[in-house]
Write a protein that holds these residues in place. Structure first.
Motif, PDB file in Angstrom:
ATOM      1  N   CYS A  32       0.633   8.404  -2.896  1.00  0.00           N
ATOM      2  CA  CYS A  32       1.118   7.322  -3.769  1.00  0.00           C
ATOM      3  C   CYS A  32       2.566   7.513  -4.221  1.00  0.00           C
ATOM      4  O   CYS A  32       3.234   6.555  -4.544  1.00  0.00           O
TER       5      CYS A  32
ATOM      6  N   THR B  16       8.264   4.600  -0.089  1.00  0.00           N
ATOM      7  CA  THR B  16       6.906   4.229   0.334  1.00  0.00           C
ATOM      8  C   THR B  16       5.910   4.448  -0.807  1.00  0.00           C
ATOM      9  O   THR B  16       4.710   4.511  -0.585  1.00  0.00           O
ATOM     10  N   ASN B  17       6.432   4.543  -2.012  1.00  0.00           N
ATOM     11  CA  ASN B  17       5.575   4.758  -3.192  1.00  0.00           C
ATOM     12  C   ASN B  17       4.687   3.543  -3.438  1.00  0.00           C
ATOM     13  O   ASN B  17       5.108   2.410  -3.188  1.00  0.00           O
ATOM     14  N   LEU B  18       3.507   3.794  -3.974  1.00  0.00           N
ATOM     15  CA  LEU B  18       2.595   2.703  -4.308  1.00  0.00           C
ATOM     16  C   LEU B  18       2.856   2.199  -5.719  1.00  0.00           C
ATOM     17  O   LEU B  18       3.059   2.980  -6.646  1.00  0.00           O
ATOM     18  N   CYS B  19       2.844   0.870  -5.852  1.00  0.00           N
ATOM     19  CA  CYS B  19       2.906   0.249  -7.171  1.00  0.00           C
ATOM     20  C   CYS B  19       1.778  -0.769  -7.227  1.00  0.00           C
ATOM     21  O   CYS B  19       1.764  -1.724  -6.453  1.00  0.00           O
ATOM     22  N   ARG B  20       0.846  -0.559  -8.119  1.00  0.00           N
ATOM     23  CA  ARG B  20      -0.304  -1.464  -8.182  1.00  0.00           C
ATOM     24  C   ARG B  20       0.042  -2.746  -8.930  1.00  0.00           C
ATOM     25  O   ARG B  20      -0.620  -3.763  -8.766  1.00  0.00           O
TER      26      ARG B  20
END
Lengths: 757, 154
Positions: B44, B128-132
């Motif tokens: 993440c 490429t980090n996840l952000c919900r």
């Protein structure tokens, strides 16, 4: 304190559920029937303010000598900007200098100790939770600011010995207009605290915010977010704190059979283990979320000096579970078959019956029928569940980033068995919610563990895997929809039969098609309770139901050989809420509906509403219409190129914040539709992390275009977080059909073969 | 085992099991909680820090592998929140819940060092980090904004 105030405000004071009205009711009781507004600003403490100490102008706000304003608001920050908007609303009426305004959540312990100073802490959802624009909340917040402002003005007038009508308040400065003399708020705040007004000022809670002046102020917490100092629940540090890791029964509802503490006793840092027994008798209170979603599960926790030590020890701990009844569900397919099979028989309940839908369908030779399925999905906020608690003889202190303060407070009281006066809840920020932080199920377990280590502050953090597998999921739903088309191709009857493992039907029951646009309607529901836990997920069930309804209307349009936009327009021609048609037309225009596309590309449209049931005529809530533009390669690779949205929440205060919610809501709906699914094996949830439960990244983000031309301007500020989620999935599914002729009837879309030749 | 660390230019000696992930040493031992735990499997990006200048997911780096390296965390990105990315983030109201944003900022900062004027494709490949919450559109815009400001002031 006996000044009279108007009994009704500019908007619906009829509801007894909300903050201000409830405060009014308490006031009524406290003053023996004389309705006053003064309790909004009770116990003026003029004399108590010492030099250098901020003066409390009623419990809602303090002003220090440098005119820094601290507002106490009933909601906190979870990402939607509700806390900042609440502060803006108060500061607006206060005429405060926004650059010197801070906000913090109301302290519920004080509320409990001081006779429900703000409002009763009870099972009502809306009192201390995440929205700032419910009508009564709006009114309360602005009233607080206005009442404080008038006290400041009165104090200045007294100081100058002039009529208060000659005093003006702006940017935290009071000016005597005829002479130009000024006083800063900080200079007069202590005196203002002792002012008694003959009557409280009137407030037009629905007036636009002058403070904004076209600007888009960020959230009050943004500066701390970007420098890394913001404190989420997981970041709480308490002197002497130790850490825990825990595991709940992998099959929900199972029980811990045995474990062997000796195997880990000597591992580094290990302090002990604690078992949470769901069968132990507990105090039960009415809580805002009380459908069982917060109920304790059979749990074992390891407590250690450091978190990583606790994690390592938990992994090494030999544990056996009695899986219980849930283990009989061997596969996802078995569960799917159960909900789908239930559609062959009439529903347990008929939710709505208008006209004779069954008869019309039976007699028709143009029946459209389709069956849809949406799987379990997880909210997956990025901050793993966690809480910190310390239980001592006279105090229960908890630190929690729940989304509903009252829920956290009441769950702490339930699990500790202590009185409200002993519960001290320190509300923190939330690293995402989407419904998952509504339940305080994490806080409950942490209090249960902390009880067994009296005097120690314990922070317990869920592993991502534990969080995924112990969710409160968007539930499994199957739906069969049928329509009988008339000569004009429009449905004469609409018949739905749902089987769900959760609840609710918003997305089918509250939409135009089933509330007047189609003459004969029958909505049937059946419940299939399973052991798998469920809860709200960026609008409970709405995304599932909207997917079914809007895919189905598209299928009807195709069967009638009418353009899907035109089809919906015809259906909406006489609909009572013109906001629907306005959104539809706006989004179609902006998205270039009808413009030619290359082979393999298509556009799809969908429209729905979240929240309109608060009004009998259904002209309420937020309507959202989406157009999706997709590209499907011959090999079947789907790319969503663009999403356009138009919406009608009535009016907006802060356009930039609304745009952010629309953008985020569309991406949430997109991920749900394309990617999300939890599987079950032997009763257990299979997926445990983002490697098997994909979340889209920046590279996968389509062009997102938010259009404000759908706003009806009606006098409401309805919610904007949930509504965009519903129509995205069906818009994409309908676009796929337009592109390659393949109809998607289940989520996630990634599992469908979209190849074409 | 005593391990020497250099974080944001400051030396620390930490007595810790050498297999402990850097993330938990930062958070639990040094009290630097700006670096977040999200997934624990380096998927993440919430735990992104710079290790000798490179954006690195700290949840899977055993502390022994970070000993004597130059570690930069969000707390050290700038002394006063004045990094061009931090300013752009505030200007464009990027954060929603904010939980992933420290990791996003650290990834973006490493990108700008490598490519001061990145394209959308560079950003997509690197961040490429996840952000919900779905802040990606604004993240991209803010990186471009920061690049523009840095470019003109240089």
């Amino acid at each position: 304190m006996s000044a009279e105030a108007p009994e009704t405000g500019p908007q619906d004071a009829g509801s007894g559920r909300k903050l201000s009205r409830r405060t009014f009711l308490i006031t009524t009781a406290a003053t023996g029937g004389a309705l006053t507004i003064a309790l909004l600003l009770p116990r003026m403490r003029g004399k108590s303010a010492r030099p250098g100490k901020p003066a409390e102008v009623g419990p809602w706000l303090t002003i220090d000598a440098d005119s820094n304003v601290l507002l106490r608001v009933p909601m906190h920050e979870s990402g939607n900007g509700a806390m900042t908007l609440a502060a803006l609303l108060m500061a607006e009426e206060l005429r405060a200098d926004w650059s010197k305004v801070r906000a913090e959540p109301i302290e519920l312990n004080r509320d409990a100790r001081e006779n429900n100073l703000y409002a009763a802490i009870d099972g009502k959802l809306s009192t201390f939770s995440g929205r700032s624009t419910t009508p009564d909340t709006l009114r309360t917040l602005r009233q607080v600011g206005a009442s404080a402002r008038e006290r400041l003005k009165a104090a200045a007038a007294r100081e100058w010995d002039v009529p208060v009508t000659e005093v003006e308040a702006r940017d935290s400065v009071l000016t005597h207009v005829p002479t130009g003399r000024t006083l800063r708020y900080g200079e007069i705040a202590a005196a203002a605290a002792s002012v008694k007004l003959d009557r409280e000022p009137e407030v037009d809670a629905h007036r636009d915010l002058e403070l904004l002046q076209g600007r888009a102020p960020g959230k009050l917490v943004d500066a701390q977010i970007v420098n890394g100092t913001s404190v989420y629940g997981i970041d709480v540090q308490v002197p002497g704190m130790v850490y825990g890791a825990l595991m709940q029964s992998p099959v929900h509802g199972g029980r811990l059979k045995r474990y062997d503490f000796e195997a880990i006793r000597n591992m580094p840092g290990v302090i002990g283990v604690a078992v949470v027994d769901p069968d132990e008798p507990r105090k039960r209170l009415k809580t805002p979320i009380n459908d069982g979603e917060s109920h304790e599960q059979s749990t074992i926790a390891v407590v250690a000096e450091h978190y990583w030590q606790a994690r390592q020890a938990l992994e090494a701990l030999p544990v056996e579970w009695d899986d219980g009844a849930g283990a009989r569900w061997k596969t996802t397919e078995e569960m799917n078959a159960a909900v789908l099979g239930r559609l062959d028989r009439p529903g347990d309940k008929v939710e709505k019956e208008d006209g004779d839908a069954l008869g019309v369908v039976q007699r028709s030779d143009r029946v459209v029928e389709a069956t849809y399925l949406t799987p379990f999905s997880e909210q997956a906020p990025l901050e793993p569940l966690n809480a910190t608690a310390r239980v001592t003889d006279d105090k229960v202190e908890v630190w929690h980033g729940g989304s509903i303060q009252a829920q956290s407070f009441l769950i702490a009281a339930e699990e500790s068995g202590r009185s409200f006066e002993q519960i001290h809840l320190h509300q923190t920020m939330l690293g995402g919610n989407f419904g998952r932080r509504n339940f305080a199920d994490d806080l409950r377990l942490v209090v249960a563990v902390a009880k067994k280590f009296p005097g120690r502050a314990i922070k317990i953090i869920w592993s991502r895997e534990e969080m995924f597998r112990q969710g409160r999921y968007r539930w499994l739903t199957a739906g069969r929809l049928r329509a009988a088309l008339g000569k004009d191709g429009l449905p004469q009857a609409f018949h739905s039969r749902l089987c769900r493992t959760g609840y609710g039907t918003a997305g089918i029951s509250n939409i135009a098609w089933t509330n007047g646009a189609i003459p004969n309607v029958r909505l049937e529901n059946s419940d299939l309770p399973l052991h798998v836990l469920w809860g709200s997920c960026r609008a409970p069930g709405y995304n599932s139901y909207a997917f079914m309804a809007e895919s189905f209307i598209d299928e009807c349009a195709v069967a009638a050989r009418i353009d899907p936009l035109e089809y919906r327009r015809k259906l909406l021609a006489g609909y009572r809420d013109p906001g629907w048609l306005k959104c539809l037309n706006e989004v179609a225009l902006r998205a270039g509906w009808g413009e030619p596309l290359p082979k393999g590309q298509g556009r799809g449209i969908a429209i729905s509403n979240w929240g309109n049931w608060v009004s009998k005529d259904l002209i309420a809530g937020t309507t959202a219409a989406v157009v999706a533009h997709v590209d499907v390669s011959r090999a079947g690779e789907l790319r969503v190129l663009q999403l356009d949205i138009a919406f009608d929440c009535g009016r907006v205060f802060n356009r930039d914040a609304v745009e952010a919610q629309m953008q985020g809501g569309m991406l949430f709906g997109l991920n749900m539709a394309l990617n999300e699914e939890l599987n079950i094996a032997n009763g257990r949830v299979v997926e445990g992390n983002f490697d098997t439960y994909p979340i889209r990244r920046a590279a996968d983000t389509p062009r997102l275009r938010v259009h404000f031309g759908g706003l009806s301007g009606r006098d409401r500020f309805s919610e904007v977080g949930e509504p965009p989620v519903g129509p995205v999935g069906p818009a994409v599914a309908n676009a796929i059909y337009a592109a390659v002729g393949k109809r998607i009837r289940s989520m996630p879309f990634r599992k469908h073969d979209l190849s074409w030749s | 085992m005593l391990i020497n660390l250099r974080v944001n230019g400051k030396e620390h000696a930490v007595d810790v099991d050498p297999s402990t992930p850097l993330l938990w040493v930062l958070r639990d031992y040094l009290g630097m909680t700006g670096t977040k735990f999200g997934c624990g499997i380096a998927m993440c990006g919430a735990c992104t820090v710079h290790l000798n200048g490179a954006a690195t997911r700290s949840c899977r780096i055993p502390i022994e592998a970070a000993a004597n390296a130059e570690i930069l965390t969000i707390e050290g990105l700038s002394a006063d929140g004045s990094h061009p990315l931090q300013r752009a983030w505030l200007e464009l109201n990027v954060p929603q819940c904010g939980y992933c944003q420290a990791g996003m900022l650290m990834a973006a900062a490493a990108l700008l060092k490598e490519k001061p004027q990145p394209t959308d494709e560079d950003i997509d490949a690197y961040v490429t980090n996840l952000c919900r919450c779905g802040t990606y559109v604004r993240v991209r815009a803010a990186i471009h904004e920061a690049a523009k400001k840095s470019g003109t002031s240089a």
